[in-house]
Design an enzyme around this catalytic site. Sequence first.
Site, PDB file in Angstrom:
ATOM      1  N   GLY A  44      -2.555   2.054  11.687  1.00 11.61           N
ATOM      2  CA  GLY A  44      -1.952   2.422  12.804  1.00 11.61           C
ATOM      3  C   GLY A  44      -0.434   2.990  12.635  1.00 11.61           C
ATOM      4  N   CYS A  77       3.648   3.184  -1.413  1.00 15.07           N
ATOM      5  CA  CYS A  77       3.048   1.805  -2.063  1.00 15.07           C
ATOM      6  C   CYS A  77       3.204   1.992  -3.637  1.00 15.07           C
ATOM      7  CB  CYS A  77       1.538   1.864  -1.683  1.00 15.07           C
ATOM      8  SG  CYS A  77       1.140   1.629  -0.021  1.00 15.07           S
TER       9      CYS A  77
END
Length: 376
Positions: free
Chosen positions: A201, A323
């Site tokens: 999302g 990340c």
Amino acid sequence: MEHYLDNSATTRVCEAAAKAALEAMTEVYGNPSSTHTKGREAKKLLDKARAQVAAAMGCKPTELVFTSCGSESDNWALLSGAEAMKRKGRHIISSAVEHDAIRKSLDELEAHGYEITRLMPDSTGAITVESVKKALRDDTILISLMLVNNETGAVTDIKGISNMLRKCGSDALLHTDAVQAFMKIPFSAKTLGADMISVSGHKIHAPKGIGALYVREGLRLKPFIVGGAQESSRRAGTEAMPQIAALGAACEEAAKDMRVSIERMSGYKNQITERLSKEIPELQYVKTDAPHILNISLVGWRSEVLMNFLEAREVYVSKSSACKKGARSHVLEAIGMKSDVIDGAIRIGLSLFTTQEDIDALCEGLVEARNTLAHR
């Protein structure tokens, strides 16, 4: 004035998604599993959001399972996908340029006796259909390749790979991490041909903490999280209704002007490369098809220095996947970039909120950085 160009890391939540989340938190706040009126209201909202996301993915609502993020979707697809197919073999095909959610899942499977073939990409970061075909074996049970590379914007032909698997008569499951592709390049689960598709999302202007996994009808995956009977007993835990409602709203909002948004981002991407190539002769960039991701390098300068210079002017970019927390890009190494090129690489991520002012600020900042730092 802020110029946010790190949209491949995360995006600003759109107004429609924020409104949907607030409504779910303050008005339709019941538990979807409760049988009273407030529970039924929440269940209706859950069904609506599932239908909205399914429409955006081009699949049936029953083929969609909500997760906490793209990484959970990736982990579940690989670990449970391999488990479901282990009686037919233990060979898995992926690539050297996947997101760490895939790479570390593969490491886990390898530690449990699976054999992993990690294909090398072309010079953009894409994996060719032919390379997958050459690696395919009778005992291949799972193939996982991302649709759009998160660092270069390279597009892998997942539909072509799916067609090839059918022609070869392979039973292997096909998974694609479509986190960077979802609502940025047109695709449909029905035509793409993958058995499992991961999306997230916060890459499409919904909040963080919500993702989804498309699981082809008829494919039974062992639940990754066990407990209650939520998500048709495929993922336990009370549904995160504010995030789910926001994801549905963000999908509907993005679908309204998707083609226009893609054209605008592509135009901005071309502007950046054309302008900077003229004003910074040593500039190198990876030419890829995704409209929203651009990897450029100012050879001879360091990424961190350039990023700090831009940040001081409120222009925000990154050097690789968020990340990796600043670690060196395994993607740029795999596509054969030289060390000095990687050291000067930055990633630019565009979105439907990107403006001409953002592009001008980025280009002006990089030119100023190059000219200023060159004299130090």
